[in-house]
Design a protein around this motif. Structure first.
Motif, PDB file in Angstrom:
ATOM      1  N   LEU A  31       0.816  -1.215   0.000  1.00 26.95           N
ATOM      2  CA  LEU A  31       0.000   0.000   0.000  1.00 26.95           C
ATOM      3  C   LEU A  31       0.851   1.267   0.000  1.00 26.95           C
ATOM      4  O   LEU A  31       0.510   2.254  -0.661  1.00 26.95           O
ATOM      5  CB  LEU A  31      -0.945  -0.007   1.197  1.00 26.95           C
ATOM      6  CG  LEU A  31      -1.996  -1.129   1.196  1.00 26.95           C
ATOM      7  CD1 LEU A  31      -2.917  -1.003   2.396  1.00 26.95           C
ATOM      8  CD2 LEU A  31      -2.808  -1.114  -0.088  1.00 26.95           C
ATOM      9  N   ARG A  32       1.953   1.248   0.699  1.00 27.26           N
ATOM     10  CA  ARG A  32       2.827   2.434   0.724  1.00 27.26           C
ATOM     11  C   ARG A  32       3.560   2.622  -0.600  1.00 27.26           C
ATOM     12  O   ARG A  32       3.888   3.747  -0.982  1.00 27.26           O
ATOM     13  CB  ARG A  32       3.856   2.317   1.852  1.00 27.26           C
ATOM     14  CG  ARG A  32       3.286   2.526   3.243  1.00 27.26           C
ATOM     15  CD  ARG A  32       4.392   2.701   4.265  1.00 27.26           C
ATOM     16  NE  ARG A  32       5.254   1.540   4.363  1.00 27.26           N
ATOM     17  CZ  ARG A  32       4.994   0.479   5.127  1.00 27.26           C
ATOM     18  NH1 ARG A  32       3.892   0.441   5.855  1.00 27.26           N
ATOM     19  NH2 ARG A  32       5.831  -0.543   5.174  1.00 27.26           N
ATOM     20  N   ALA A  33       3.793   1.514  -1.298  1.00 28.05           N
ATOM     21  CA  ALA A  33       4.591   1.574  -2.525  1.00 28.05           C
ATOM     22  C   ALA A  33       3.765   1.878  -3.771  1.00 28.05           C
ATOM     23  O   ALA A  33       4.326   2.063  -4.847  1.00 28.05           O
ATOM     24  CB  ALA A  33       5.329   0.246  -2.722  1.00 28.05           C
ATOM     25  N   LYS A  34       2.451   1.949  -3.647  1.00 24.89           N
ATOM     26  CA  LYS A  34       1.619   2.170  -4.841  1.00 24.89           C
ATOM     27  C   LYS A  34       1.936   3.537  -5.449  1.00 24.89           C
ATOM     28  O   LYS A  34       2.151   4.518  -4.731  1.00 24.89           O
ATOM     29  CB  LYS A  34       0.137   2.070  -4.488  1.00 24.89           C
ATOM     30  CG  LYS A  34      -0.362   3.096  -3.489  1.00 24.89           C
ATOM     31  CD  LYS A  34      -1.825   2.870  -3.166  1.00 24.89           C
ATOM     32  CE  LYS A  34      -2.320   3.904  -2.145  1.00 24.89           C
ATOM     33  NZ  LYS A  34      -3.728   3.697  -1.784  1.00 24.89           N
ATOM     34  N   PHE A  35       2.003   3.576  -6.771  1.00 21.66           N
ATOM     35  CA  PHE A  35       2.358   4.835  -7.421  1.00 21.66           C
ATOM     36  C   PHE A  35       1.575   5.075  -8.712  1.00 21.66           C
ATOM     37  O   PHE A  35       1.658   6.153  -9.299  1.00 21.66           O
ATOM     38  CB  PHE A  35       3.863   4.864  -7.732  1.00 21.66           C
ATOM     39  CG  PHE A  35       4.344   3.728  -8.591  1.00 21.66           C
ATOM     40  CD1 PHE A  35       4.220   3.762  -9.971  1.00 21.66           C
ATOM     41  CD2 PHE A  35       4.928   2.598  -8.020  1.00 21.66           C
ATOM     42  CE1 PHE A  35       4.681   2.715 -10.766  1.00 21.66           C
ATOM     43  CE2 PHE A  35       5.394   1.546  -8.795  1.00 21.66           C
ATOM     44  CZ  PHE A  35       5.258   1.603 -10.178  1.00 21.66           C
ATOM     45  N   ALA A  36       0.801   4.104  -9.171  1.00 20.20           N
ATOM     46  CA  ALA A  36       0.046   4.270 -10.418  1.00 20.20           C
ATOM     47  C   ALA A  36      -1.090   5.270 -10.214  1.00 20.20           C
ATOM     48  O   ALA A  36      -1.557   5.491  -9.093  1.00 20.20           O
ATOM     49  CB  ALA A  36      -0.508   2.921 -10.876  1.00 20.20           C
ATOM     50  N   ASN A  37      -1.527   5.873 -11.303  1.00 14.20           N
ATOM     51  CA  ASN A  37      -2.609   6.852 -11.214  1.00 14.20           C
ATOM     52  C   ASN A  37      -3.981   6.210 -11.407  1.00 14.20           C
ATOM     53  O   ASN A  37      -4.914   6.831 -11.885  1.00 14.20           O
ATOM     54  CB  ASN A  37      -2.401   7.979 -12.234  1.00 14.20           C
ATOM     55  CG  ASN A  37      -2.322   7.450 -13.667  1.00 14.20           C
ATOM     56  OD1 ASN A  37      -2.447   6.246 -13.902  1.00 14.20           O
ATOM     57  ND2 ASN A  37      -2.122   8.352 -14.611  1.00 14.20           N
ATOM     58  N   PHE A  38      -4.081   4.921 -11.045  1.00 18.75           N
ATOM     59  CA  PHE A  38      -5.360   4.217 -11.050  1.00 18.75           C
ATOM     60  C   PHE A  38      -5.394   3.294  -9.842  1.00 18.75           C
ATOM     61  O   PHE A  38      -4.370   3.083  -9.182  1.00 18.75           O
ATOM     62  CB  PHE A  38      -5.567   3.424 -12.352  1.00 18.75           C
ATOM     63  CG  PHE A  38      -4.542   2.336 -12.577  1.00 18.75           C
ATOM     64  CD1 PHE A  38      -4.776   1.035 -12.142  1.00 18.75           C
ATOM     65  CD2 PHE A  38      -3.353   2.606 -13.243  1.00 18.75           C
ATOM     66  CE1 PHE A  38      -3.843   0.025 -12.353  1.00 18.75           C
ATOM     67  CE2 PHE A  38      -2.415   1.602 -13.464  1.00 18.75           C
ATOM     68  CZ  PHE A  38      -2.666   0.313 -13.010  1.00 18.75           C
ATOM     69  N   GLY A  70     -13.199  -5.732  -5.215  1.00 17.42           N
ATOM     70  CA  GLY A  70     -13.237  -4.331  -5.606  1.00 17.42           C
ATOM     71  C   GLY A  70     -13.535  -4.126  -7.078  1.00 17.42           C
ATOM     72  O   GLY A  70     -13.601  -2.995  -7.557  1.00 17.42           O
ATOM     73  N   LYS A  71     -13.723  -5.210  -7.797  1.00 19.94           N
ATOM     74  CA  LYS A  71     -14.005  -5.125  -9.225  1.00 19.94           C
ATOM     75  C   LYS A  71     -15.487  -5.349  -9.496  1.00 19.94           C
ATOM     76  O   LYS A  71     -16.113  -6.224  -8.898  1.00 19.94           O
ATOM     77  CB  LYS A  71     -13.188  -6.182  -9.987  1.00 19.94           C
ATOM     78  CG  LYS A  71     -13.424  -6.184 -11.489  1.00 19.94           C
ATOM     79  CD  LYS A  71     -12.618  -7.280 -12.181  1.00 19.94           C
ATOM     80  CE  LYS A  71     -12.893  -7.290 -13.685  1.00 19.94           C
ATOM     81  NZ  LYS A  71     -12.144  -8.367 -14.380  1.00 19.94           N
ATOM     82  N   GLN A  72     -16.031  -4.529 -10.385  1.00 17.84           N
ATOM     83  CA  GLN A  72     -17.409  -4.722 -10.824  1.00 17.84           C
ATOM     84  C   GLN A  72     -17.424  -5.852 -11.861  1.00 17.84           C
ATOM     85  O   GLN A  72     -16.868  -5.707 -12.944  1.00 17.84           O
ATOM     86  CB  GLN A  72     -17.965  -3.434 -11.431  1.00 17.84           C
ATOM     87  CG  GLN A  72     -18.058  -2.283 -10.442  1.00 17.84           C
ATOM     88  CD  GLN A  72     -19.008  -2.577  -9.290  1.00 17.84           C
ATOM     89  OE1 GLN A  72     -20.097  -3.116  -9.486  1.00 17.84           O
ATOM     90  NE2 GLN A  72     -18.592  -2.248  -8.085  1.00 17.84           N
ATOM     91  N   VAL A  73     -18.024  -6.970 -11.499  1.00 18.54           N
ATOM     92  CA  VAL A  73     -17.993  -8.150 -12.350  1.00 18.54           C
ATOM     93  C   VAL A  73     -19.271  -8.232 -13.190  1.00 18.54           C
ATOM     94  O   VAL A  73     -20.386  -8.192 -12.666  1.00 18.54           O
ATOM     95  CB  VAL A  73     -17.853  -9.443 -11.511  1.00 18.54           C
ATOM     96  CG1 VAL A  73     -17.800 -10.670 -12.414  1.00 18.54           C
ATOM     97  CG2 VAL A  73     -16.602  -9.371 -10.649  1.00 18.54           C
ATOM     98  N   LYS A 177      -8.052  -4.236  -3.931  1.00 21.09           N
ATOM     99  CA  LYS A 177      -7.491  -3.057  -4.588  1.00 21.09           C
ATOM    100  C   LYS A 177      -6.607  -2.288  -3.608  1.00 21.09           C
ATOM    101  O   LYS A 177      -6.728  -2.427  -2.388  1.00 21.09           O
ATOM    102  CB  LYS A 177      -8.630  -2.139  -5.064  1.00 21.09           C
ATOM    103  CG  LYS A 177      -9.535  -2.754  -6.122  1.00 21.09           C
ATOM    104  CD  LYS A 177      -8.871  -2.764  -7.478  1.00 21.09           C
ATOM    105  CE  LYS A 177      -9.842  -3.186  -8.569  1.00 21.09           C
ATOM    106  NZ  LYS A 177      -9.226  -3.123  -9.919  1.00 21.09           N
ATOM    107  N   THR A 178      -5.752  -1.432  -4.150  1.00 24.49           N
ATOM    108  CA  THR A 178      -4.900  -0.629  -3.286  1.00 24.49           C
ATOM    109  C   THR A 178      -5.702   0.427  -2.527  1.00 24.49           C
ATOM    110  O   THR A 178      -5.193   1.047  -1.593  1.00 24.49           O
ATOM    111  CB  THR A 178      -3.770   0.056  -4.080  1.00 24.49           C
ATOM    112  OG1 THR A 178      -4.334   0.767  -5.202  1.00 24.49           O
ATOM    113  CG2 THR A 178      -2.765  -0.965  -4.582  1.00 24.49           C
ATOM    114  N   SER A 179      -6.960   0.637  -2.904  1.00 24.68           N
ATOM    115  CA  SER A 179      -7.834   1.548  -2.160  1.00 24.68           C
ATOM    116  C   SER A 179      -8.416   0.877  -0.916  1.00 24.68           C
ATOM    117  O   SER A 179      -9.017   1.547  -0.065  1.00 24.68           O
ATOM    118  CB  SER A 179      -8.975   2.038  -3.058  1.00 24.68           C
ATOM    119  OG  SER A 179      -9.724   0.950  -3.569  1.00 24.68           O
TER     120      SER A 179
END
Length: 236
Positions: A31-38, A70-73, A177-179
């Motif tokens: 979680l601390r390492a996440k860097f993508a813009n999604f 966390g994904k809409q299936v 998800k990272t959220s």
């Protein structure tokens, strides 16, 4: 070897590749390492002490994660008559029979999971070459060939994850998800590993949980201590 960007290298520099992390610490790193813009997925890879070439060592099943993925299936149901109506009322994104099969033959694949009533499998089998390689074929062993349409759709929408050991003896699956909060990710991972342990083939000898690694979509993998995870499962 692929070249990674600066953000990946910075994240990887925070990880000691020579050690096994406790689960909570590993999740914290992800979680601390996440860097993508999604909102990246958090994925797990579990290396098992099995030989998938032997049918009695094939590890395959599904698990309902406590907090979903966390994904809409998008769920498609092959059914007729009352069962088609039941599927739509239960939240299926698509339901039907011959018309859906015809669309799929033409190349339409706007769905993520499929369910079928048993009486439809003869027709669904005709598009097995399309659905099978994509992991979209309804499967009785995974509970997706059933007349209990409402329950199965509900489980899929809530975060039911199908998994199967690959040729290298590794099981891959999304854990959220990272959220997500760290607590939710830890609980999902514990539920998943617990299911894996329950499925240990009797013919599997030696160490069963050989390795666990978690990562975000764009981030580096972090090795987790399998013995510590077993301890968490026992304490749950």
């Amino acid at each position: 070897m692929p070249k990674h960007g600066k953000k990946y290298r910075n994240a990887a520099a925070e990880i000691d590749r020579s050690r096994l992390y406790e689960l909570e610490e590993a999740v914290g790193h992800v979680l601390r390492a996440k860097f993508a813009n999604f909102d990246e997925s958090v994925d797990i890879a579990v290396r098992l002490g099995v030989d998938p070439r032997h049918a009695d060592q094939m590890v395959r099943s599904s698990v309902l994660l406590p907090h979903g993925t966390g994904k809409q299936v998008r769920v498609l149901v092959f059914a007729k008559g009352e069962k088609e109506t039941e599927a739509l009322n239960a939240g299926a994104d698509h339901a039907g029979s011959d018309e859906l099969i015809a669309r799929i033959k033409e190349g339409w694949l706007e769905f993520d999971k499929t369910v079928a009533t048993p009486d439809m499998m003869g027709e669904v089998g005709k598009i097995g070459r399309i659905l099978g390689p994509r992991g979209l074929m309804p499967n009785a062993k995974l509970g997706t060939v059933t007349f209990d349409i409402e329950r199965v759709i509900g489980e899929i929408k809530k975060g039911k994850v199908d998994f199967k050991v690959d040729k290298a003896g590794v099981v891959h699956a999304p854990m959220g998800k990272t959220s997500f909060s760290a607590e939710k990710l830890v609980e999902n991972i514990i539920a998943f590993i617990d299911k894996i342990i329950q499925l240990k083939p009797s013919s599997s000898k030696g160490i069963y949980l050989k390795g666990i690694s978690i990562s975000s979509t764009m981030g580096p993998g972090i090795k987790v201590d399998p013995l510590q995870v077993r301890t968490l499962i026992k304490a749950a």
